[in-house]
Design a protein around this motif. Sequence first.
Motif, PDB file in Angstrom:
ATOM      1  N   GLU A 220      47.526  -5.567 -54.125  1.00 49.32           N
ATOM      2  CA  GLU A 220      46.805  -6.502 -54.997  1.00 49.32           C
ATOM      3  C   GLU A 220      45.444  -5.991 -55.450  1.00 49.32           C
ATOM      4  N   SER A 221      44.878  -5.016 -54.737  1.00 46.64           N
ATOM      5  CA  SER A 221      43.533  -4.549 -55.069  1.00 46.64           C
ATOM      6  C   SER A 221      43.464  -3.032 -55.000  1.00 46.64           C
ATOM      7  N   VAL A 222      42.370  -2.510 -55.551  1.00 45.50           N
ATOM      8  CA  VAL A 222      42.192  -1.060 -55.672  1.00 45.50           C
ATOM      9  C   VAL A 222      40.869  -0.667 -55.037  1.00 45.50           C
ATOM     10  N   ASP A 223      40.850   0.499 -54.420  1.00 47.90           N
ATOM     11  CA  ASP A 223      39.628   1.019 -53.825  1.00 47.90           C
ATOM     12  C   ASP A 223      38.543   1.156 -54.907  1.00 47.90           C
ATOM     13  N   PRO A 224      37.301   0.777 -54.613  1.00 46.27           N
ATOM     14  CA  PRO A 224      36.247   0.835 -55.638  1.00 46.27           C
ATOM     15  C   PRO A 224      35.996   2.246 -56.149  1.00 46.27           C
ATOM     16  N   GLY A 225      36.194   3.261 -55.299  1.00 49.28           N
ATOM     17  CA  GLY A 225      36.021   4.635 -55.755  1.00 49.28           C
ATOM     18  C   GLY A 225      37.033   5.005 -56.823  1.00 49.28           C
ATOM     19  N   GLU A 226      38.292   4.542 -56.650  1.00 47.17           N
ATOM     20  CA  GLU A 226      39.308   4.775 -57.676  1.00 47.17           C
ATOM     21  C   GLU A 226      38.926   4.066 -58.974  1.00 47.17           C
ATOM     22  N   CYS A 227      38.367   2.865 -58.844  1.00 48.41           N
ATOM     23  CA  CYS A 227      37.950   2.129 -60.036  1.00 48.41           C
ATOM     24  C   CYS A 227      36.843   2.863 -60.778  1.00 48.41           C
TER      25      CYS A 227
ATOM     26  N   PRO B 103      28.526  -6.643 -54.809  1.00 44.82           N
ATOM     27  CA  PRO B 103      27.091  -6.367 -54.668  1.00 44.82           C
ATOM     28  C   PRO B 103      26.771  -5.019 -54.028  1.00 44.82           C
ATOM     29  N   GLY B 104      27.537  -4.622 -53.006  1.00 48.67           N
ATOM     30  CA  GLY B 104      27.276  -3.351 -52.354  1.00 48.67           C
ATOM     31  C   GLY B 104      28.072  -2.190 -52.908  1.00 48.67           C
ATOM     32  N   GLY B 105      28.977  -2.503 -53.835  1.00 47.26           N
ATOM     33  CA  GLY B 105      29.798  -1.471 -54.452  1.00 47.26           C
ATOM     34  C   GLY B 105      30.916  -0.947 -53.580  1.00 47.26           C
ATOM     35  N   GLU B 106      31.196  -1.604 -52.440  1.00 44.82           N
ATOM     36  CA  GLU B 106      32.181  -1.083 -51.490  1.00 44.82           C
ATOM     37  C   GLU B 106      33.394  -1.990 -51.312  1.00 44.82           C
ATOM     38  N   GLN B 107      33.452  -3.098 -52.015  1.00 43.60           N
ATOM     39  CA  GLN B 107      34.576  -4.030 -51.872  1.00 43.60           C
ATOM     40  C   GLN B 107      35.757  -3.577 -52.719  1.00 43.60           C
ATOM     41  N   ASN B 108      36.972  -3.774 -52.171  1.00 43.02           N
ATOM     42  CA  ASN B 108      38.153  -3.512 -52.975  1.00 43.02           C
ATOM     43  C   ASN B 108      38.150  -4.423 -54.205  1.00 43.02           C
TER      44      ASN B 108
ATOM     45  N   SER C  72      29.132  -4.612 -62.060  1.00 40.63           N
ATOM     46  CA  SER C  72      29.617  -5.290 -60.853  1.00 40.63           C
ATOM     47  C   SER C  72      30.873  -4.650 -60.271  1.00 40.63           C
ATOM     48  N   VAL C  73      30.939  -3.324 -60.279  1.00 36.50           N
ATOM     49  CA  VAL C  73      32.100  -2.631 -59.724  1.00 36.50           C
ATOM     50  C   VAL C  73      31.996  -2.609 -58.204  1.00 36.50           C
ATOM     51  N   GLY C  74      32.975  -3.177 -57.527  1.00 36.59           N
ATOM     52  CA  GLY C  74      32.991  -3.178 -56.071  1.00 36.59           C
ATOM     53  C   GLY C  74      32.076  -4.198 -55.428  1.00 36.59           C
TER      54      GLY C  74
END
Length: 255
Positions: free
Chosen positions: A159-166, A199-204, A195-197
């Motif tokens: 359902e979700s993608v790693d923020p680095g991939e995004c 506030p901390g940029g680490e969320q899927n 707002s990728v990932g």
Amino acid sequence: GGGAYGGGGAGLWDDDDDLPLELLGLDNSALTPPPGSGRSAATGGSVGASGGAAGRLGRGEALGVDLDAVLGNLEGSEEVIYGEAFVQLAGDDLVVPRGDDALREFLVSHTALGLADLDRVLTEELVTLDGFLRALRDNAAEDNEVIDCFFGLPSVDGESVDPGECRRALKVLAQSMGIDGLSVSMWERIFGAASVGGPGGEQNVSMEQWVVSCHLLFRIFRLVDFADLSPSLLAAAPASTRGGGASSSAGEETF
């Protein structure tokens, strides 16, 4: 559609005019003009008798909007920059017929819309500033293409993608719009504004969050292009590495 990145409406905008943004209730007083720009933050008008500042500065700088303002206050920057364009389209009436050729050309040039889409998007016979801004913001990217891109990314849980991939995918999208050679620090600022990932940029990233981030990214780049602020995107990259993929002398990579 009209989704290609780049400017449109050449010849429509007389940069030597100081436009009455106050007629639209717009206020760019929170957007700081660059030092020495010769512009008033309150109205975007010329200071003193020199005049013609917009002919010497980029469209954004002439109105007191720089890249920091775009990344820190996207909606306010859109109101000022696109508000100036709307005044020139609308004149004293402050409304534009939805069939107006210049209006339709502008929207096709600065959104993902095609001509065939405009009657669906412009639901009122007379387009107000609010309707104009809504069309620009809601159609910065083409949803079906954005969603297809998301499903092409490797999922972490179905359902979700790693923020680095995004982030990597967003850079590819940016390159398709002609954006290249940005430094790591500039990308981090842009990803934060989009707002990728979280506030901390680490969320899927879910599909819904991906669509929101894509629209924000495209809104940023479209506004930067129209406001003649594109050179500012490269400001953080040393001259020797701009437009390339090499590492700078300070160890900062460009993309």
